[in-house]
Design a protein around this motif. Sequence first.
Motif, PDB file in Angstrom:
ATOM      1  N   ASP A 223       0.839  -1.192   0.000  1.00  0.00           N
ATOM      2  CA  ASP A 223       0.000   0.000   0.000  1.00  0.00           C
ATOM      3  C   ASP A 223       0.880   1.250   0.000  1.00  0.00           C
ATOM      4  O   ASP A 223       0.658   2.186  -0.773  1.00  0.00           O
ATOM      5  CB  ASP A 223      -0.918  -0.026   1.227  1.00  0.00           C
ATOM      6  CG  ASP A 223      -1.772   1.216   1.349  1.00  0.00           C
ATOM      7  OD1 ASP A 223      -2.500   1.536   0.391  1.00  0.00           O
ATOM      8  OD2 ASP A 223      -1.725   1.867   2.413  1.00  0.00           O
TER       9      ASP A 223
ATOM     10  N   ALA B 255      -7.462  -5.385  -5.163  1.00  0.00           N
ATOM     11  CA  ALA B 255      -6.568  -4.305  -4.741  1.00  0.00           C
ATOM     12  C   ALA B 255      -5.595  -4.801  -3.671  1.00  0.00           C
ATOM     13  O   ALA B 255      -4.402  -4.469  -3.698  1.00  0.00           O
ATOM     14  CB  ALA B 255      -7.381  -3.117  -4.231  1.00  0.00           C
ATOM     15  N   THR B 256      -6.087  -5.594  -2.753  1.00  0.00           N
ATOM     16  CA  THR B 256      -5.222  -6.157  -1.713  1.00  0.00           C
ATOM     17  C   THR B 256      -4.172  -7.065  -2.345  1.00  0.00           C
ATOM     18  O   THR B 256      -2.998  -7.050  -1.946  1.00  0.00           O
ATOM     19  CB  THR B 256      -6.055  -6.932  -0.674  1.00  0.00           C
ATOM     20  OG1 THR B 256      -7.005  -6.036  -0.093  1.00  0.00           O
ATOM     21  CG2 THR B 256      -5.185  -7.531   0.420  1.00  0.00           C
TER      22      THR B 256
ATOM     23  N   ARG C 227      -7.346   4.347  -4.762  1.00  0.00           N
ATOM     24  CA  ARG C 227      -8.607   3.718  -4.339  1.00  0.00           C
ATOM     25  C   ARG C 227      -8.665   2.283  -4.846  1.00  0.00           C
ATOM     26  O   ARG C 227      -8.105   1.947  -5.890  1.00  0.00           O
ATOM     27  CB  ARG C 227      -9.801   4.489  -4.889  1.00  0.00           C
ATOM     28  CG  ARG C 227     -10.006   5.838  -4.248  1.00  0.00           C
ATOM     29  CD  ARG C 227     -11.081   6.618  -4.969  1.00  0.00           C
ATOM     30  NE  ARG C 227     -12.366   5.954  -4.856  1.00  0.00           N
ATOM     31  CZ  ARG C 227     -13.400   6.445  -4.174  1.00  0.00           C
ATOM     32  NH1 ARG C 227     -13.290   7.594  -3.558  1.00  0.00           N
ATOM     33  NH2 ARG C 227     -14.539   5.796  -4.128  1.00  0.00           N
ATOM     34  N   ALA C 228      -9.371   1.456  -4.125  1.00  0.00           N
ATOM     35  CA  ALA C 228      -9.469   0.027  -4.469  1.00  0.00           C
ATOM     36  C   ALA C 228      -9.987  -0.181  -5.886  1.00  0.00           C
ATOM     37  O   ALA C 228      -9.492  -1.063  -6.605  1.00  0.00           O
ATOM     38  CB  ALA C 228     -10.366  -0.693  -3.459  1.00  0.00           C
ATOM     39  N   GLU C 229     -10.956   0.616  -6.292  1.00  0.00           N
ATOM     40  CA  GLU C 229     -11.532   0.443  -7.637  1.00  0.00           C
ATOM     41  C   GLU C 229     -10.465   0.655  -8.714  1.00  0.00           C
ATOM     42  O   GLU C 229     -10.385  -0.108  -9.681  1.00  0.00           O
ATOM     43  CB  GLU C 229     -12.691   1.412  -7.878  1.00  0.00           C
ATOM     44  CG  GLU C 229     -13.772   1.366  -6.841  1.00  0.00           C
ATOM     45  CD  GLU C 229     -13.544   2.384  -5.732  1.00  0.00           C
ATOM     46  OE1 GLU C 229     -12.735   2.086  -4.824  1.00  0.00           O
ATOM     47  OE2 GLU C 229     -14.171   3.439  -5.762  1.00  0.00           O
TER      48      GLU C 229
ATOM     49  N   ALA D 178     -16.223   0.351  -2.671  1.00  0.00           N
ATOM     50  CA  ALA D 178     -15.633  -0.752  -3.435  1.00  0.00           C
ATOM     51  C   ALA D 178     -16.395  -2.043  -3.167  1.00  0.00           C
ATOM     52  O   ALA D 178     -16.906  -2.258  -2.076  1.00  0.00           O
ATOM     53  CB  ALA D 178     -14.168  -0.930  -3.053  1.00  0.00           C
TER      54      ALA D 178
ATOM     55  N   GLN E 127     -13.389  -6.072  -5.885  1.00  0.00           N
ATOM     56  CA  GLN E 127     -12.424  -5.002  -6.133  1.00  0.00           C
ATOM     57  C   GLN E 127     -11.427  -4.885  -4.989  1.00  0.00           C
ATOM     58  O   GLN E 127     -10.230  -4.737  -5.213  1.00  0.00           O
ATOM     59  CB  GLN E 127     -13.133  -3.660  -6.316  1.00  0.00           C
ATOM     60  CG  GLN E 127     -13.891  -3.527  -7.618  1.00  0.00           C
ATOM     61  CD  GLN E 127     -14.740  -2.276  -7.647  1.00  0.00           C
ATOM     62  OE1 GLN E 127     -15.323  -1.860  -6.642  1.00  0.00           O
ATOM     63  NE2 GLN E 127     -14.822  -1.671  -8.825  1.00  0.00           N
ATOM     64  N   TYR E 128     -11.930  -4.958  -3.767  1.00  0.00           N
ATOM     65  CA  TYR E 128     -11.060  -4.804  -2.614  1.00  0.00           C
ATOM     66  C   TYR E 128     -10.074  -5.972  -2.511  1.00  0.00           C
ATOM     67  O   TYR E 128      -8.901  -5.777  -2.206  1.00  0.00           O
ATOM     68  CB  TYR E 128     -11.880  -4.668  -1.333  1.00  0.00           C
ATOM     69  CG  TYR E 128     -11.072  -4.135  -0.183  1.00  0.00           C
ATOM     70  CD1 TYR E 128     -10.659  -2.806  -0.161  1.00  0.00           C
ATOM     71  CD2 TYR E 128     -10.690  -4.952   0.868  1.00  0.00           C
ATOM     72  CE1 TYR E 128      -9.892  -2.310   0.879  1.00  0.00           C
ATOM     73  CE2 TYR E 128      -9.932  -4.463   1.919  1.00  0.00           C
ATOM     74  CZ  TYR E 128      -9.538  -3.140   1.922  1.00  0.00           C
ATOM     75  OH  TYR E 128      -8.777  -2.649   2.953  1.00  0.00           O
ATOM     76  N   SER E 129     -10.543  -7.174  -2.812  1.00  0.00           N
ATOM     77  CA  SER E 129      -9.659  -8.343  -2.797  1.00  0.00           C
ATOM     78  C   SER E 129      -8.574  -8.225  -3.861  1.00  0.00           C
ATOM     79  O   SER E 129      -7.409  -8.553  -3.613  1.00  0.00           O
ATOM     80  CB  SER E 129     -10.463  -9.623  -3.023  1.00  0.00           C
ATOM     81  OG  SER E 129     -11.299  -9.865  -1.927  1.00  0.00           O
TER      82      SER E 129
ATOM     83  N   ARG F 208     -16.475  -6.228  -2.795  1.00  0.00           N
ATOM     84  CA  ARG F 208     -15.557  -7.199  -2.176  1.00  0.00           C
ATOM     85  C   ARG F 208     -14.523  -7.681  -3.198  1.00  0.00           C
ATOM     86  O   ARG F 208     -13.343  -7.810  -2.883  1.00  0.00           O
ATOM     87  CB  ARG F 208     -16.332  -8.383  -1.602  1.00  0.00           C
ATOM     88  CG  ARG F 208     -15.423  -9.439  -0.970  1.00  0.00           C
ATOM     89  CD  ARG F 208     -16.178 -10.513  -0.233  1.00  0.00           C
ATOM     90  NE  ARG F 208     -16.786 -10.046   1.004  1.00  0.00           N
ATOM     91  CZ  ARG F 208     -16.132  -9.879   2.157  1.00  0.00           C
ATOM     92  NH1 ARG F 208     -14.837 -10.122   2.199  1.00  0.00           N
ATOM     93  NH2 ARG F 208     -16.752  -9.482   3.233  1.00  0.00           N
TER      94      ARG F 208
ATOM     95  N   ILE G 174     -14.394  -3.589   4.417  1.00  0.00           N
ATOM     96  CA  ILE G 174     -14.295  -3.194   3.014  1.00  0.00           C
ATOM     97  C   ILE G 174     -14.926  -1.809   2.881  1.00  0.00           C
ATOM     98  O   ILE G 174     -16.035  -1.588   3.364  1.00  0.00           O
ATOM     99  CB  ILE G 174     -15.025  -4.209   2.114  1.00  0.00           C
ATOM    100  CG1 ILE G 174     -14.339  -5.565   2.240  1.00  0.00           C
ATOM    101  CG2 ILE G 174     -15.040  -3.738   0.673  1.00  0.00           C
ATOM    102  CD1 ILE G 174     -15.080  -6.698   1.605  1.00  0.00           C
TER     103      ILE G 174
END
Length: 133
Positions: free
Chosen positions: A27, A104-105, A58-60, A96, A100-102, A98, A92
């Motif tokens: 990050d 991004a992670t 941003r996660a998106e 975003a 998208q967040y996964s 779930r 989350i």
Amino acid sequence: MENHFEICMTEDQLRGISSIGLAHMGDAVFELLVRGWLCQHGKATGKGLHQATIQLVRAEHQAACAEKILPMLTEEELAVFRRGRNAQVHSIPSHASRAQYSTATALEALFGWLYLGGQRQRASDLFDVMMEE
């Protein structure tokens, strides 16, 4: 004295870091790359610079960026990416999904792994592809 800007961990040390730990590092690495890119390209100034950074980290946006580089990843990089995607996150952001967040992670875990493993040029090359318009 250790140079903390040039950390280079062994494979064993990297395996000992949790996927959340890699994402935590990634990050920061990703945001540093974004901030440098914005400054270098004169994309924004002042308050606009901060807002532009937020939009790109941003996660998106990270999830969309990840899709651009997936075909380029090595098997080892894909394994780290999958490990990050499967991390157990408990909160989350509302903006975003779930998925998208996964993703991004996963991207952050990959960038953390590359940075800590001393593969800064590879991280930079992947970042270049993600930032192509």
